[in-house]
Write a protein that holds these residues in place. Structure first.
Motif, mmCIF file in Angstrom:
data_model
loop_
_atom_site.group_PDB
_atom_site.id
_atom_site.type_symbol
_atom_site.label_atom_id
_atom_site.label_comp_id
_atom_site.label_asym_id
_atom_site.label_seq_id
_atom_site.Cartn_x
_atom_site.Cartn_y
_atom_site.Cartn_z
ATOM 1 N N ASN A 469 0.752 48.671 62.594
ATOM 2 C CA ASN A 469 0.107 48.194 63.481
ATOM 3 C C ASN A 469 -1.373 48.227 63.122
ATOM 4 O OD1 ASN A 469 -0.216 50.698 64.054
ATOM 5 N ND2 ASN A 469 -0.232 50.405 66.160
ATOM 6 N N GLU A 470 -1.523 48.460 61.666
ATOM 7 C CA GLU A 470 -2.854 48.510 61.232
ATOM 8 C C GLU A 470 -2.978 47.371 60.310
ATOM 9 O OE1 GLU A 470 -3.928 51.970 59.360
ATOM 10 O OE2 GLU A 470 -4.152 53.126 61.444
ATOM 11 N N ALA A 471 -4.018 46.485 60.493
ATOM 12 C CA ALA A 471 -4.522 45.406 59.968
ATOM 13 C C ALA A 471 -5.841 44.928 60.375
ATOM 14 C CB ALA A 471 -3.186 44.329 59.963
ATOM 15 N N ASN A 472 -6.174 43.702 59.840
ATOM 16 C CA ASN A 472 -7.453 42.864 60.441
ATOM 17 C C ASN A 472 -6.815 41.489 61.014
ATOM 18 O OD1 ASN A 472 -9.128 44.199 57.620
ATOM 19 N ND2 ASN A 472 -9.566 44.645 59.752
ATOM 20 N N ILE A 473 -6.020 41.135 60.210
ATOM 21 C CA ILE A 473 -5.283 39.687 60.728
ATOM 22 C C ILE A 473 -3.680 39.849 60.857
ATOM 23 C CG2 ILE A 473 -5.079 37.281 60.602
ATOM 24 C CD1 ILE A 473 -7.760 37.154 58.800
ATOM 25 N N THR A 474 -2.894 39.465 62.086
ATOM 26 C CA THR A 474 -1.658 39.522 62.057
ATOM 27 C C THR A 474 -1.163 38.308 62.772
ATOM 28 O OG1 THR A 474 -1.530 42.218 62.159
ATOM 29 C CG2 THR A 474 0.339 40.912 63.140
ATOM 30 N N SER A 513 6.439 37.433 60.164
ATOM 31 C CA SER A 513 5.129 37.574 60.373
ATOM 32 C C SER A 513 4.253 37.935 59.030
ATOM 33 C CB SER A 513 5.253 39.034 61.130
ATOM 34 O OG SER A 513 5.571 39.857 60.491
ATOM 35 N N PHE A 514 2.789 37.997 59.046
ATOM 36 C CA PHE A 514 2.137 38.260 57.862
ATOM 37 C C PHE A 514 0.954 39.135 58.400
ATOM 38 C CE2 PHE A 514 -1.511 35.407 58.125
ATOM 39 C CZ PHE A 514 -1.055 34.419 58.568
ATOM 40 N N ILE A 527 4.035 40.119 53.876
ATOM 41 C CA ILE A 527 4.927 39.148 54.652
ATOM 42 C C ILE A 527 6.402 39.881 55.190
ATOM 43 C CG2 ILE A 527 6.272 37.100 54.467
ATOM 44 C CD1 ILE A 527 3.963 36.010 52.690
ATOM 45 N N TYR A 528 6.567 39.719 56.392
ATOM 46 C CA TYR A 528 7.756 40.240 56.963
ATOM 47 C C TYR A 528 8.775 39.320 57.586
ATOM 48 C CZ TYR A 528 4.852 44.416 56.579
ATOM 49 O OH TYR A 528 3.911 45.438 56.227
#
Length: 885
Positions: A469-474, A513-514, A527-528
């Motif tokens: 759950n760490e990112a700038n854009i999900t 998701s990406f 990418i998942y």
């Protein structure tokens, strides 16, 4: 009033269109593995890529690792994406062509590329294989025609080159092959081969090729390369109409991405780096100099979320300045400044300072299955936001307001707020929730109150296990709620593939998701694709057993003989079923009433149970009652019977409200235990330890009897109530003591000699469900509490907390316990509102494969003497499912 000239395409186009990119990346991630059994070393990679056409959707490269075949041969994701028919054809091509004795010496030490290219109503595949040694022109025809045992080979000359066609007999099995500059090019599309050979057609840019070469990981089994400008081309190629705002975020981004595959049998995971051209007018560029931060707004998203796009900021000052430059580049800065100046004059409030200062660093746009949208914004200070926004908004209801001016949020957040020019909003804790429709926001408030949230769904829980759950854009796309939207977007040929469940498995993905994170001017990206593996626990049952009515008890597993066991379950019409461990019916018989508590098995394998029709049953393993049974009881039983050896006699102790009934195993009431005066209701089972009998009631009366039924002592705990079981265990002096917990969260210790003691455990409410497990941990029972949404386990002796877990819905069923092979215990919990069941080990870890969709009351463990562990559970279709773990 004014606008910034926002486009007006459908909201569904904005969020669900990105699935097209993900699907095609997945196709690439799958297909090349069927050619990956060759051994090679790194060779110069520039030359093969220079032949690829300019319009190349994706490129993959793989290392020729001899272990790859074994790793991926049963990888279900590949078959789901490629299709069963296509998978078989690729396997045949690999074994008959690339592994042939004629070709293998030339390709066994090289790198293979598989690229994808648009053609009318389809996407064609190109396989590029540099050879280790040059094949002479005069030798090539003989080499290829030597394959005629497996293929029908024909040749023709075109564009100054020899083109071979190879037919291996299956439907659509024609493969065209040519050999140029020591490189094999193969494709089922003749037109694509001709495009490769035509030097007058535009080819890949050298800058893209150099990036791919620099980022070609030799350690990963698969690398994927993607040119960002192809997003627009891919969208227009497979969609019925123009793509929407989400994909538009990537317009004019420039640059490319390189990803490597991480192996997981229930997920497709690609991770790597992305490089852009740093165009100031592109919103994504605002995050290139941010760094990944924790994103948690998804905890607020509704259950019917189809997709969401979440943003988070690590450096607010940098974001504000980059956003200002974006507005300036778009010629919108003057308009934004005018908006803020007018509001300051009219309202006396500065948007950037007064409002921007209280908005947090995380915001997200959610599209729901009905295409309605929500905007979520984290707040820095939840106590001041209402008063400040009140000067910019008007009350619509007691809890909902609406902005008086348009585009306030766009001026602060940029593109994600474009679709919310003058929204309604409400506050949930430290989160501002906004919508363009009052009804949409009111429906969300209902979802929040009922805890109908995305995080409570099985698919999202599987997603959380894999993606951080760490990112700038999900970006997250949930297949179940997005499937119908996606179908409407795709052109007929692609829609047919997407909906074909017989040959493909796109519907078997939980989500796509990406994630993007800033990295000093570049991006880290992943990418998942989360897949519903048929091998996963809860996916493919070993067997099912169908009832006519809804089952109402958990499955019990009892001994049937010296060599076998069997399963017992009661359904709603009170029929009790005996079921073989292989899932076949042994017998069924109707009992009078519903089983109270749990059934118990005696040493002679007969089974004792109580029903709410005041009956005591004892029957054998064939379901036949023993002589004298069933027996009418003088009071209604209220809990599980306890069977114990008292004075060399096996007795049955039955809690029955304000009475304690005691029978021998022939069904005769024991004289010395008659007419015992009990003050209060006995709601749980009676405990027997070292010849002493212990009883507890709801109003705080606790009794200790000797083995002849004589009352030894009564303890009364005043001014409190008890709604949970008792347990008896040795204390530090190895003397038996009774433990009980009241509705105020105090644990009491009673030794019936000294004054009872109490210790505060937690601030539980009166609905807290609690259970003790003392069969495995006899000297130090495990205490498990379920208080609303919180699970907690404690050591009874020192009341230390062992672990905790938070559910998304309130848990109303008491925890279950299952013994495992390691002489420890599993804790079972059912989240009834979400139809999910969990299994925890003693350290608090969720057992692999859980949670699973099922109803409360389940069983986990062996179902036969020599069987492995099984999950026996009930689903809404009135079937008992047996899943082997």
């Amino acid at each position: 009033m004014f606008t910034f000239g926002f486009d007006t395409d459908l909201c569904v186009m904005r969020n669900t269109i990105i699935v097209t990119v993900l699907l095609f990346i997945a196709v690439i991630g799958a297909s090349i593995y069927y050619f990956s059994g060759l051994n090679s070393e790194k060779k110069e990679t520039v030359k093969p890529l220079t032949f690829l056409p300019e319009e190349t959707f994706l490129i993959t490269a793989f290392q020729n690792d001899p272990t790859t075949d074994n790793i991926f041969k049963d990888f279900e994701i590949f078959e789901a994406i490629l299709g069963k028919q296509e998978t078989k054809q690729l396997q045949l091509l690999k074994s008959k062509l690339l592994r042939s004795t004629a070709l293998q010496p030339y390709v066994e030490a090289t790198e293979i590329y598989v690229s994808f290219h648009p053609e009318k109503d389809k996407i064609s595949t190109l396989i590029t294989i540099p050879t280790v040694d040059k094949i002479k022109d005069v030798d090539l025809p003989a080499l290829l025609t030597s394959l005629e045992k497996s293929f029908k080979v024909n040749k023709q000359d075109t564009l100054g080159h020899t083109l071979f066609s190879m037919d291996y007999g299956a439907k659509d099995s024609l493969l065209y092959v040519t050999y140029v500059k020591d490189i094999f090019f193969a494709s089922p599309s003749k037109e694509l081969i001709l495009l490769v050979l035509d030097n007058n057609k535009p080819k890949l840019d050298k800058a893209h090729i150099n990036y791919f070469v620099d980022n070609n990981s030799r350690k990963a089994p698969l690398s994927v390369y993607f040119i960002h400008d192809q997003v627009k081309n891919m969208g227009s190629h497979i969609l019925r109409s123009k793509y929407g705002k989400t994909i538009a975020l990537f317009d004019n981004l420039g640059g490319q991405s390189a990803w490597n595959l991480n192996f997981k049998n229930d997920a497709l995971i690609l991770s790597g780096e992305s490089e852009t051209e740093h165009k100031k007018e592109n919103y994504i560029e605002l995050f290139s100099y941010q760094t990944k931060t924790t994103q948690s707004l998804y905890n607020y998203f509704p259950d019917n979320t189809a997709s969401y796009l979440s943003f988070s900021i690590s450096n607010n000052d940098r974001f504000k300045e980059d956003l200002r430059q974006l507005f300036e580049k778009r010629n919108e800065l003057k308009t934004v400044n005018t908006l803020q100046e007018n509001i300051q004059k009219q309202k006396g409030i500065h948007i950037g300072t007064d409002i921007g200062a209280i908005l947090g660093s995380e915001f997200a746009v959610v599209e729901q299955s009905n295409q309605a949208e929500l905007l979520f914004i984290r707040l820095k200070n939840k106590s001041t936001i209402t008063s400040r926004l009140a000067r910019l908004a008007s009350a619509v209801t007691d809890s909902i307001q609406r902005f008086d001016q348009s585009n306030i949020l766009y001026s602060l957040l940029g593109d994600p707020a474009k679709a919310f020019p003058r929204p309604y909003f409400t506050q949930i804790g430290d989160v501002l929730v906004l919508a363009n429709s009052l009804q949409t926001l009111q429906e969300y408030q209902k979802d929040w109150r009922r805890a109908n949230l995305l995080v409570g769904t099985l698919g999202f829980k599987n997603f959380e296990k894999i993606q951080g759950n760490e990112a700038n854009i999900t970006y997250f796309l949930r297949m179940r709620t997005s499937s119908s939207l996606i179908q409407r977007l795709l052109k007929p040929a692609y829609q047919k593939t997407f909906t074909n469940k017989d040959n493909y498995g796109y519907q078997d993905f939980f989500s796509w998701s990406f994630q993007i994170s800033g990295n000093n001017g570049r991006f880290l990206s992943s990418i998942y694709g989360i897949f519903k593996s048929k091998a996963a626990l809860g996916a493919t049952p070993e067997w099912t057993y169908e009832f006519e009515n809804r089952p109402i008890t958990q499955p019990w597993v009892f001994q049937h003989s010296d060599t076998s066991q069997f399963i017992v379950v009661q359904e709603q019409d009170h029929t009790i079923h005996g079921i073989h461990p292989a899932g076949k019916k042994l017998w069924s018989t109707v009992f009078s009433g519903r089983v109270v508590g749990e059934a118990q098995q005696l040493d002679d394998r007969s089974i004792i149970l109580l029903t709410d029709k005041d009956r005591l049953y004892r029957f054998d393993t064939s379901g036949k009652p023993l002589p004298g049974f069933s027996i009418s009881l003088p009071a209604t039983p209220t809990a599980t019977p306890t069977i114990a050896q008292i004075n060399n006699e096996q007795l049955i102790f039955i809690p029955a409200g304000r009475r304690m009934l005691v029978y021998d195993i022939q069904g005769k009431e024991v004289e010395s235990w008659k007419n015992k005066t009990i003050d209060g209701q006995i709601h749980f089972d009676i405990k027997i330890q070292e010849g002493h009998v212990y009883v507890g009631t709801d109003n705080g009366h606790f009794y200790q009897y000797d083995d002849h039924g004589k009352l030894l002592k009564e303890e009364i705990l005043y001014s409190t109530t008890f709604k949970n079981p008792i347990t008896v265990a040795p204390n530090s002096d190895n003397k038996s003591v009774l433990y009980t917990v009241d509705t105020d969260g105090y644990l009491y210790t009673l030794d019936f000699v000294n004054k009872p003691t109490r210790r505060k455990i937690s601030n539980w409410d009166s609905k807290t469900r609690l259970a003790f497990e003392s069969t495995v941990n006899r000297n130090n029972p495990l205490m498990v509490s379920l208080n609303k949404k919180e699970l907690a386990t404690y050591s009874v002796r020192d009341t230390s907390k062992i672990f905790g877990f938070n559910f998304t819905q309130e848990v109303t069923d008491r925890p279950q316990f299952f013994r495992n092979d390691a002489n420890s215990v599993f804790i079972g919990v059912a989240e009834r509102a979400n139809s999910l069941i969990y299994l925890f080990d003693e350290k608090g870890a969720v057992v692999n494969g859980f949670p699973i969709e099922a109803l409360p009351n389940f069983y986990y463990g062996k179902i036969d003497y020599n069987s492995g562990n099984y999950l026996l559970c009930i689903r809404r279709d009135k079937k008992l499912y047996a899943f082997k773990n």
